[in-house]
Design a protein around this motif. Sequence first.
Motif, mmCIF file in Angstrom:
data_model
loop_
_atom_site.group_PDB
_atom_site.id
_atom_site.type_symbol
_atom_site.label_atom_id
_atom_site.label_comp_id
_atom_site.label_asym_id
_atom_site.label_seq_id
_atom_site.Cartn_x
_atom_site.Cartn_y
_atom_site.Cartn_z
ATOM 1 N N CYS A 186 -8.448 4.525 0.789
ATOM 2 C CA CYS A 186 -8.190 3.241 0.120
ATOM 3 C C CYS A 186 -8.789 3.269 -1.287
ATOM 4 C CB CYS A 186 -8.826 2.117 0.936
ATOM 5 S SG CYS A 186 -8.773 0.520 0.118
ATOM 6 N N THR A 187 -8.032 2.750 -2.246
ATOM 7 C CA THR A 187 -8.512 2.720 -3.641
ATOM 8 C C THR A 187 -9.198 1.392 -3.968
ATOM 9 O OG1 THR A 187 -6.492 1.713 -4.476
ATOM 10 C CG2 THR A 187 -6.510 4.127 -4.317
ATOM 11 N N CYS A 201 -2.976 -5.195 -1.288
ATOM 12 C CA CYS A 201 -2.692 -5.674 0.069
ATOM 13 C C CYS A 201 -3.233 -7.094 0.248
ATOM 14 C CB CYS A 201 -3.299 -4.727 1.103
ATOM 15 S SG CYS A 201 -5.051 -4.400 0.823
ATOM 16 N N CYS A 245 0.823 -1.219 0.000
ATOM 17 C CA CYS A 245 0.000 0.000 0.000
ATOM 18 C C CYS A 245 0.857 1.270 0.000
ATOM 19 C CB CYS A 245 -0.927 -0.012 1.201
ATOM 20 S SG CYS A 245 -2.149 1.315 1.161
ATOM 21 N N CYS A 296 -7.664 -1.263 -4.581
ATOM 22 C CA CYS A 296 -6.875 -1.941 -5.612
ATOM 23 C C CYS A 296 -6.647 -3.409 -5.257
ATOM 24 C CB CYS A 296 -5.530 -1.240 -5.809
ATOM 25 S SG CYS A 296 -4.391 -1.460 -4.422
ATOM 26 N N GLY A 297 -6.681 -3.718 -3.968
ATOM 27 C CA GLY A 297 -6.557 -5.118 -3.565
ATOM 28 C C GLY A 297 -5.139 -5.653 -3.545
HETATM 29 FE FE1 SF4 Z 1 -3.887 0.138 0.089
HETATM 30 FE FE2 SF4 Z 1 -5.050 -2.260 0.114
HETATM 31 FE FE3 SF4 Z 1 -6.524 -0.058 -0.184
HETATM 32 FE FE4 SF4 Z 1 -4.903 -0.887 -2.188
HETATM 33 S S1 SF4 Z 1 -6.722 -1.953 -1.353
HETATM 34 S S2 SF4 Z 1 -5.150 1.211 -1.428
HETATM 35 S S3 SF4 Z 1 -3.175 -1.693 -1.018
HETATM 36 S S4 SF4 Z 1 -5.356 -0.615 1.627
#
Ligand code: SF4
Length: 579
Positions: free
Chosen positions: A193-194, A199, A160, A196-197
Amino acid sequence: IVQLTIDNKKVVVEKGTTILEAAKTIGVDVPTLCHMKLEDTNFENKPGGCRVCVVEVEGRRNLAPACKTECTEGMMVNTHSVRVVNARRTVMELILSDHPFDCLVCAKSGDCELQSLAQNLGIREIKYTGAKSTYKGDESPAIIRDMDKCIMCRRCETACNEVQTVGVLSAINRGFESVVAPAFEMDLDHSTCTFCGQCVAVCPTGALTERDSSSKVMDAIVNPKKKVIVQTAPAVRAALGEEFGMEAGTLVTGKMVSALRKLGFDYVFDTDFAADLTIMEEGTELLDRLSKHLAGDKEVKLPILTSCCPGWVNFFEHQFPEMIDIPSTAKSPQQMFGAIAKTYFADQLKEKREDVVVVSVMPCLAKKYECSRDEFAVDGDPDVNISISTRELAQMIRNANLNFEALEEDDFDNPLGESTGAAVIFGTTGGVIEAAVRTAYEVHTKKPLERLDFEELRGMEGIRSATIDFDGLPINIGIAHGLGNARKLLEDIKAGKSQFHAIEIMACPGGCIGGGGQPYHHGNMEILKKRQKAIYEEDKGKTLRKSHENPFIQKLYAEFLGEPCGHKSHELLHTHYYD
Ligand code: SF4
Ligand code: HC1
């Protein structure tokens, strides 16, 4: 150069190499739960926290963590002595003493690195019991955080904060209370948080998983009032087979279609159809902005940025709000598909839109969030009702006990199942812009392209650029995958330094093939390269390879939409962003 001996084998490595890396060069896999190195990038997570990688170094009193210990001349290392194995078992027993014992029902079961290490070490009892740390749960539309299962490996933080530069996750509190969480322990949904997954993609345990929507899909399928349509994203076909033990990079398009039909969907369509549609809209927008720019219009915004990746959309909305008028206004293919399915196709079926359920199978977790956004619904009825990941589809196939490898190859239904090679390559970094070039070139120059493979746009470098000659007009193209790389290109635009006319951005390293909903690749970039190769293979094998040549797209414009970027397209296929 340093020479040492590992497990009785001589090894020669560069100075500064760790024992863990040196062992790898001779095929010795020292186990670890926290270390993660993303090959071909500079990203490495090595907090030295899990202590599972301990090895015995002759002459040293204590065991050494292999990930943190540099090789020295003449070192004698043993990676599997009885002392080492016993120490690893003790470390594991201590980790497990603060872990829930619900492996049987854990979403990560079968893919959990903690579980497989416990298995490899033959752990058969939990020796240490007592208090366990518990944390509040967090369920966003895309990701579920169950921090009771966190082992503080910190991989998600690296993903992240360093790879994606989003900065949502960090370790807070001390000792038994320590946990990785967004600031003030707020829910992901309220953070920047985007979704994006990434993490989730690197989490070794069940602490971070997707929100599973497969039971909702089954409920819709058994509801006799509903017509259930499924669309499959480009990148799914290049990875789904891995869930069934097939080699990475095996294309399983036909088997996937066959499985979806057996699962009971009424229509099996392809997001690729909508990717072709996206090119018609986005390509027209690019040419329109370009011609205004060439005519001296100072107001026109260039570069145009692609807008099909919802993780990326989230990122610029949160982090670059002053730039929300730069990206293309074209909706993503997932959402274009939903908008067409619930109007044009629902009309053909003579069904009310609420009785049509659109399910998408995506390599992505942010797509779950994207389809829940208010602007993608009409009177509360979403254009795309449910989005499931590649992993969730694999689970549905296993639930139904289908023998995936033995399935016959089947074809998508029409009209929303027809697509060109240009659409398929959306699934990899560089593909969206290559698809756009194939169409924009021919529309602009009114000449046929002499070559369709733009090798200069391909590859795995985090940031790439190329100039494509549009018959005398040089078009500068930029590509970034991974949000940290995207940030660099955005900073240039902000500083007025960008020379690009168009930029493709995908949130995940590799593009959608490396999405947060794909089979876990455990940081192995070779797997992504194999998936990428498969995507280009599928493109090569297609009869039609330019979006504007898709006959069903031509029919859709003739019968329903009118022209690209026309009135109806604007109403159904374009969107706006929020700061
Ligand atoms: Fe960060 Fe996970 Fe959110 Fe992506 S999905 S922005 S890696 S917390
Ligand atoms: Fe993607 Fe896209 S390519 S965003 O990466 O534009 O998820 O595969 O479906 O919508 O087509 C993802 C993939 C996908 C969209 C398309």
